[in-house]
Design a protein around this motif. Structure first.
Motif, PDB file in Angstrom:
ATOM      1  N   PRO A   9       0.841  -1.199   0.000  1.00 15.51           N
ATOM      2  CA  PRO A   9       0.000   0.000   0.000  1.00 15.51           C
ATOM      3  C   PRO A   9       0.873   1.244   0.000  1.00 15.51           C
ATOM      4  O   PRO A   9       1.960   1.261   0.583  1.00 15.51           O
ATOM      5  CB  PRO A   9      -0.809  -0.118   1.285  1.00 15.51           C
ATOM      6  CG  PRO A   9      -0.057  -1.049   2.149  1.00 15.51           C
ATOM      7  CD  PRO A   9       0.723  -1.957   1.237  1.00 15.51           C
ATOM      8  N   GLN A  10       0.442   2.256  -0.638  1.00 10.68           N
ATOM      9  CA  GLN A  10       1.171   3.513  -0.666  1.00 10.68           C
ATOM     10  C   GLN A  10       1.037   4.191   0.694  1.00 10.68           C
ATOM     11  O   GLN A  10      -0.031   4.169   1.307  1.00 10.68           O
ATOM     12  CB  GLN A  10       0.607   4.425  -1.769  1.00 10.68           C
ATOM     13  CG  GLN A  10       0.790   3.878  -3.166  1.00 10.68           C
ATOM     14  CD  GLN A  10       2.273   3.798  -3.523  1.00 10.68           C
ATOM     15  OE1 GLN A  10       3.029   4.691  -3.195  1.00 10.68           O
ATOM     16  NE2 GLN A  10       2.658   2.727  -4.179  1.00 10.68           N
ATOM     17  N   ILE A  11       2.156   4.755   1.182  1.00  9.39           N
ATOM     18  CA  ILE A  11       2.093   5.474   2.452  1.00  9.39           C
ATOM     19  C   ILE A  11       2.144   6.970   2.169  1.00  9.39           C
ATOM     20  O   ILE A  11       2.747   7.417   1.188  1.00  9.39           O
ATOM     21  CB  ILE A  11       3.228   5.046   3.412  1.00  9.39           C
ATOM     22  CG1 ILE A  11       4.594   5.332   2.822  1.00  9.39           C
ATOM     23  CG2 ILE A  11       3.101   3.588   3.768  1.00  9.39           C
ATOM     24  CD1 ILE A  11       5.724   5.122   3.798  1.00  9.39           C
ATOM     25  N   THR A  12       1.548   7.687   3.061  1.00  8.22           N
ATOM     26  CA  THR A  12       1.517   9.141   2.892  1.00  8.22           C
ATOM     27  C   THR A  12       2.809   9.745   3.407  1.00  8.22           C
ATOM     28  O   THR A  12       3.599   9.080   4.101  1.00  8.22           O
ATOM     29  CB  THR A  12       0.330   9.744   3.663  1.00  8.22           C
ATOM     30  OG1 THR A  12       0.532   9.501   5.057  1.00  8.22           O
ATOM     31  CG2 THR A  12      -0.997   9.125   3.221  1.00  8.22           C
ATOM     32  N   ALA A  13       3.021  10.984   3.121  1.00  5.79           N
ATOM     33  CA  ALA A  13       4.217  11.689   3.599  1.00  5.79           C
ATOM     34  C   ALA A  13       4.216  11.759   5.115  1.00  5.79           C
ATOM     35  O   ALA A  13       5.267  11.635   5.764  1.00  5.79           O
ATOM     36  CB  ALA A  13       4.277  13.087   2.995  1.00  5.79           C
ATOM     37  N   GLY A  14       3.054  11.919   5.711  1.00  4.59           N
ATOM     38  CA  GLY A  14       2.959  11.951   7.181  1.00  4.59           C
ATOM     39  C   GLY A  14       3.338  10.611   7.789  1.00  4.59           C
ATOM     40  O   GLY A  14       4.032  10.551   8.807  1.00  4.59           O
ATOM     41  N   ASP A  15       2.868   9.519   7.166  1.00  3.18           N
ATOM     42  CA  ASP A  15       3.222   8.182   7.650  1.00  3.18           C
ATOM     43  C   ASP A  15       4.727   7.941   7.511  1.00  3.18           C
ATOM     44  O   ASP A  15       5.368   7.370   8.403  1.00  3.18           O
ATOM     45  CB  ASP A  15       2.461   7.101   6.890  1.00  3.18           C
ATOM     46  CG  ASP A  15       0.979   7.078   7.233  1.00  3.18           C
ATOM     47  OD1 ASP A  15       0.607   7.634   8.288  1.00  3.18           O
ATOM     48  OD2 ASP A  15       0.210   6.505   6.434  1.00  3.18           O
ATOM     49  N   ALA A  16       5.295   8.387   6.399  1.00  2.00           N
ATOM     50  CA  ALA A  16       6.733   8.219   6.176  1.00  2.00           C
ATOM     51  C   ALA A  16       7.523   9.006   7.212  1.00  2.00           C
ATOM     52  O   ALA A  16       8.533   8.516   7.757  1.00  2.00           O
ATOM     53  CB  ALA A  16       7.101   8.658   4.760  1.00  2.00           C
ATOM     54  N   ALA A  17       7.069  10.202   7.521  1.00  5.26           N
ATOM     55  CA  ALA A  17       7.748  11.015   8.541  1.00  5.26           C
ATOM     56  C   ALA A  17       7.653  10.344   9.905  1.00  5.26           C
ATOM     57  O   ALA A  17       8.624  10.326  10.670  1.00  5.26           O
ATOM     58  CB  ALA A  17       7.143  12.418   8.574  1.00  5.26           C
ATOM     59  N   GLU A  18       6.479   9.788  10.219  1.00  3.01           N
ATOM     60  CA  GLU A  18       6.320   9.091  11.504  1.00  3.01           C
ATOM     61  C   GLU A  18       7.224   7.868  11.575  1.00  3.01           C
ATOM     62  O   GLU A  18       7.819   7.578  12.613  1.00  3.01           O
ATOM     63  CB  GLU A  18       4.854   8.693  11.692  1.00  3.01           C
ATOM     64  CG  GLU A  18       4.570   7.964  12.991  1.00  3.01           C
ATOM     65  CD  GLU A  18       4.935   8.784  14.225  1.00  3.01           C
ATOM     66  OE1 GLU A  18       5.354   8.153  15.228  1.00  3.01           O
ATOM     67  OE2 GLU A  18       4.800  10.017  14.210  1.00  3.01           O
ATOM     68  N   LEU A  19       7.356   7.142  10.488  1.00  3.27           N
ATOM     69  CA  LEU A  19       8.260   5.980  10.455  1.00  3.27           C
ATOM     70  C   LEU A  19       9.705   6.412  10.655  1.00  3.27           C
ATOM     71  O   LEU A  19      10.472   5.743  11.362  1.00  3.27           O
ATOM     72  CB  LEU A  19       8.112   5.226   9.134  1.00  3.27           C
ATOM     73  CG  LEU A  19       6.818   4.431   8.968  1.00  3.27           C
ATOM     74  CD1 LEU A  19       6.711   3.879   7.541  1.00  3.27           C
ATOM     75  CD2 LEU A  19       6.746   3.306   9.978  1.00  3.27           C
ATOM     76  N   ARG A  20      10.094   7.527  10.046  1.00  4.28           N
ATOM     77  CA  ARG A  20      11.459   8.036  10.238  1.00  4.28           C
ATOM     78  C   ARG A  20      11.691   8.427  11.700  1.00  4.28           C
ATOM     79  O   ARG A  20      12.739   8.140  12.272  1.00  4.28           O
ATOM     80  CB  ARG A  20      11.723   9.228   9.316  1.00  4.28           C
ATOM     81  CG  ARG A  20      12.091   8.833   7.892  1.00  4.28           C
ATOM     82  CD  ARG A  20      12.648  10.005   7.094  1.00  4.28           C
ATOM     83  NE  ARG A  20      11.661  11.088   6.931  1.00  4.28           N
ATOM     84  CZ  ARG A  20      10.725  11.113   5.984  1.00  4.28           C
ATOM     85  NH1 ARG A  20      10.652  10.127   5.104  1.00  4.28           N
ATOM     86  NH2 ARG A  20       9.887  12.121   5.910  1.00  4.28           N
ATOM     87  N   ARG A  21      10.699   9.105  12.315  1.00  2.00           N
ATOM     88  CA  ARG A  21      10.843   9.497  13.722  1.00  2.00           C
ATOM     89  C   ARG A  21      10.931   8.261  14.621  1.00  2.00           C
ATOM     90  O   ARG A  21      11.725   8.223  15.560  1.00  2.00           O
ATOM     91  CB  ARG A  21       9.677  10.391  14.139  1.00  2.00           C
ATOM     92  CG  ARG A  21       9.773  11.804  13.587  1.00  2.00           C
ATOM     93  CD  ARG A  21       8.770  12.736  14.246  1.00  2.00           C
ATOM     94  NE  ARG A  21       7.376  12.354  14.005  1.00  2.00           N
ATOM     95  CZ  ARG A  21       6.652  12.747  12.964  1.00  2.00           C
ATOM     96  NH1 ARG A  21       7.176  13.560  12.057  1.00  2.00           N
ATOM     97  NH2 ARG A  21       5.397  12.349  12.831  1.00  2.00           N
ATOM     98  N   ALA A  22      10.122   7.247  14.316  1.00  2.00           N
ATOM     99  CA  ALA A  22      10.169   6.010  15.105  1.00  2.00           C
ATOM    100  C   ALA A  22      11.531   5.335  14.964  1.00  2.00           C
ATOM    101  O   ALA A  22      12.105   4.842  15.950  1.00  2.00           O
ATOM    102  CB  ALA A  22       9.059   5.063  14.669  1.00  2.00           C
ATOM    103  N   ARG A  23      12.059   5.343  13.750  1.00  2.00           N
ATOM    104  CA  ARG A  23      13.388   4.757  13.519  1.00  2.00           C
ATOM    105  C   ARG A  23      14.452   5.544  14.268  1.00  2.00           C
ATOM    106  O   ARG A  23      15.348   4.969  14.891  1.00  2.00           O
ATOM    107  CB  ARG A  23      13.700   4.740  12.025  1.00  2.00           C
ATOM    108  CG  ARG A  23      15.033   4.120  11.691  1.00  2.00           C
ATOM    109  CD  ARG A  23      15.278   4.102  10.178  1.00  2.00           C
ATOM    110  NE  ARG A  23      16.521   3.474   9.844  1.00  2.00           N
ATOM    111  CZ  ARG A  23      17.712   4.071   9.902  1.00  2.00           C
ATOM    112  NH1 ARG A  23      17.812   5.320  10.287  1.00  2.00           N
ATOM    113  NH2 ARG A  23      18.803   3.413   9.592  1.00  2.00           N
TER     114      ARG A  23
END
Length: 96
Positions: A9-23
């Motif tokens: 599934p395509q992720i949104t820019a907000g989801d990608a940013a949240e994944l980066r912060r979690a990482r």
């Protein structure tokens, strides 16, 4: 080679940013844990060194006490004089 897996599934820019912060948080926690392990290792090393020094000091004190108890003549503790009969007193048989 074909990719038979279903499309992601395509992720949104907000989801990608949240994944980066979690990482980033995960990496920061990992660094803190590594630093704690290193600190504990240093403490254990210092405790072993200190414990060894304390043992050496205790042995030196014990050795000093033993040599003081032996006295200058090296006979042993007590008030015996070199060559005196054990128990202090006269020669065997009551002869003086």
């Amino acid at each position: 080679m074909t990719d038979d897996s279903p499309p992601r599934p395509q992720i949104t820019a907000g989801d990608a940013a949240e994944l980066r912060r979690a990482r980033d948080r995960m990496i920061a926690r990992d660094k803190v844990i590594d630093e704690m392990v290193d600190n504990n290792e240093r403490q254990i090393t210092n405790e072993h060194a200190r414990g060894g020094a304390e043992i050496e000091l205790a042995c030196a004190v014990r050795g000093a006490c033993r040599s003081r108890a032996r006295g200058a003549c090296g006979v042993g503790a007590g008030d015996r004089t070199p060559g005196a009969a054990p128990g202090g007193g006269s020669a065997p048989g009551g002869r003086a």
